[in-house]
Write an enzyme that holds these catalytic residues in place. Structure first.
Site, PDB file in Angstrom:
ATOM      1  N   HIS A 218       0.826  -1.210   0.000  1.00 40.74           N
ATOM      2  CA  HIS A 218       0.000   0.000   0.000  1.00 40.74           C
ATOM      3  C   HIS A 218       0.863   1.264   0.000  1.00 40.74           C
ATOM      4  CE1 HIS A 218      -3.634  -2.328   0.841  1.00 40.74           C
ATOM      5  NE2 HIS A 218      -2.844  -3.086   1.572  1.00 40.74           N
TER       6      HIS A 218
ATOM      7  N   HIS B  92      -9.715 -11.611   3.071  1.00 47.40           N
ATOM      8  CA  HIS B  92     -10.731 -10.884   3.843  1.00 47.40           C
ATOM      9  C   HIS B  92     -12.066 -11.609   3.692  1.00 47.40           C
ATOM     10  CE1 HIS B  92      -8.266  -7.475   5.126  1.00 47.40           C
ATOM     11  NE2 HIS B  92      -7.630  -7.658   3.994  1.00 47.40           N
TER      12      HIS B  92
ATOM     13  N   ASP C 212       6.929 -11.134   8.384  1.00 46.02           N
ATOM     14  CA  ASP C 212       7.553 -10.183   9.311  1.00 46.02           C
ATOM     15  C   ASP C 212       7.641 -10.722  10.735  1.00 46.02           C
ATOM     16  OD1 ASP C 212       4.874 -10.068   9.982  1.00 46.02           O
ATOM     17  OD2 ASP C 212       4.711  -7.889   9.926  1.00 46.02           O
ATOM     18  N   GLY C 213       7.159 -11.956  10.937  1.00 48.53           N
ATOM     19  CA  GLY C 213       7.217 -12.529  12.277  1.00 48.53           C
ATOM     20  C   GLY C 213       6.114 -12.008  13.186  1.00 48.53           C
TER      21      GLY C 213
ATOM     22  N   ASP D  46       2.865  -6.082   2.198  1.00 49.61           N
ATOM     23  CA  ASP D  46       1.601  -5.469   2.643  1.00 49.61           C
ATOM     24  C   ASP D  46       1.910  -4.214   3.467  1.00 49.61           C
ATOM     25  OD1 ASP D  46      -1.094  -5.044   2.953  1.00 49.61           O
ATOM     26  OD2 ASP D  46      -1.425  -6.618   4.429  1.00 49.61           O
TER      27      ASP D  46
HETATM   28 ZN   LIG Z   1      -5.535  -7.147   3.789  1.00 44.16          ZN
HETATM   29 ZN   LIG Z   2      -3.135  -5.063   2.157  1.00 39.27          ZN
END
Ligand SMILES: [Zn+2]
Ligand SMILES: [Zn+2]
Length: 395
Positions: A70, A205, A258-259, A284
């Site tokens: 993003h 989602h 990323d843990g 992300d």
């Molecule tokens: Zn998402």
């Molecule tokens: Zn996302």
């Protein structure tokens, strides 16, 4: 003609690792890949016209392709700012990312439209050697489930239709490549059937069951969006989206390594089950990546960034601040795999999915010279974009 030779590096190719390898670049394209002392083959005159890069025994990988990001470095694709995208794209080279899908959020149609037309406008004018390249758009929502919004805004969830998606694609000038959607909502399967050859539909989602997920796959869904986040979990009597993702060979899965978004063991399980050909490392990332801890906006919601985590006030994870090179470093630690098999989860798989593997995704003759030189800790030393060198760390 501009020529560059990178030599004395471990070069990772589709046919294995070349130790003491070299890459000869001509006018932004890879001309030759081989082993040994290529420099010696050039006469004195030729050497004067060639830029030499000594990789000093470090690793040379294809430039990373982030298919779910993003923002970062203070910017977000939803800001609909030309300068913002430029700054983001330029900054991404520092983590070895040379191409990406600008990713939108579940927002009002008006805001999504503004973001899409800004990306379309920017991409027509973008620099291909000073910035990571926007190669498309990942539309994350609004066609998701209101029951698994994560950090997406529940108020703006919509039901999908072919007409709505075609309108968005027109605004985006054909750049939408991936659509994250919930397959169980009204209209989803019809839309999927209608448009499956034009877009990659990525399940995410969602509260889809195991059976509903597999039904979506039968109808043309190909990806899982950020496996383990914002989807129905694995239960031994109802294996959900995760179970379907693990077992279906037709599903390729994104993962935020990323843990924080998934336990290292969960990442390792996914890697063991999906292997290096069905796995995409994504960030992300949201705008706080590369920025100090503090309060940030994500799609109209306040996000608190602290200790490597980005969360809404209620604790919901809200994107990451991960870089691609850190993600690869983590993946090396979380799995038993070596760089020799892992490199492709950052580039080649994505290029194949997006059907751009004739020009990107691996170190091969005639492909774009999009490369990253990293040390053993996967710190980015140099990124090469379209043949142009950008240094980030001293050798
Ligand atoms: Zn998402
Ligand atoms: Zn996302």
């Amino acid at each position: 003609m501009s020529q560059t030779i990178i030599y004395n590096g471990n070069v990772y190719t589709e046919h294995g690792k070349i130790e003491q390898g070299y890459i000869h670049i001509c006018d932004g394209k890879i001309k030759k890949v081989g082993q040994g002392d290529f420099v010696q083959q050039l006469d004195v005159n030729e050497r004067q016209h060639v830029e030499m890069i000594d990789a000093k025994g470090h690793h040379i990988l294809p430039g990373f392709i982030d298919i779910h990001i993003h923002g970062g470095y203070g910017e977000d694709a939803m800001d609909a700012s030309f300068k913002g995208l430029q700054h983001l794209s330029q900054s991404l080279l520092s983590e070895g990312t040379t191409s990406f899908l600008a990713t939108t959020m579940t927002q009002s149609t008006d805001n999504i439209t503004k973001a899409l037309s800004n990306i379309a406008n920017y991409s027509q004018q973008q620099s291909t050697d000073d910035c990571a390249e926007i190669i498309g758009i990942h539309l994350e929502g609004p066609f998701i489930s209101e029951h698994k919004v994560g950090a997406q805004h529940p108020q703006f969830v919509q039901r999908p239709s072919s007409e709505k998606i075609r309108n968005l694609q027109q605004t985006a000038n054909g750049l939408i490549k991936i659509i994250t959607f919930a397959p169980e909502v009204e209209g989803a399967l019809d839309t999927l059937n209608d448009l499956k050859d034009e877009f990659i539909f990525s399940i995410g989602h969602t509260i889809a069951t195991f059976d509903q997920t597999n039904e979506a796959v039968t109808n043309g869904a190909k990806h899982i969006t950020h496996l383990y986040n914002a989807a129905s979990p694995f239960l031994h009597r109802e294996p959900g989206v995760f179970g379907a993702a693990w077992l279906s060979e037709q599903l390729n899965t994104e993962l935020i390594v990323d843990g924080v978004h998934a336990h290292p063991a969960a990442v390792n399980i996914a890697y063991r089950l999906k292997g290096n050909k069905h796995f995409y490392l994504i960030t992300d990332a949201m705008r706080a990546k590369g920025m100090p801890d503090g309060d940030y906006d994500l799609g109209g919601q306040n996000v608190i960034v602290k200790d490597n985590e980005a969360r809404l006030a209620d604790g919901t994870l809200a994107g990451s601040i991960l870089t691609m090179n850190q993600g690869l470093h983590n993946l090396l630690n979380y799995t038993e795999a070596h760089l020799e098999e892992l490199w492709r989860v950052t580039s080649l798989n994505q290029a194949i999915a997006l059907n751009i593997d004739d020009s990107k995704g691996s170190i091969k003759e005639n492909k774009d010279a999009d490369l990253v030189i990293v040390n053993d800790q996967i710190d980015v030393i140099t990124t090469i974009k379209n043949g142009k060198k950008h240094n980030y760390k001293p050798y």
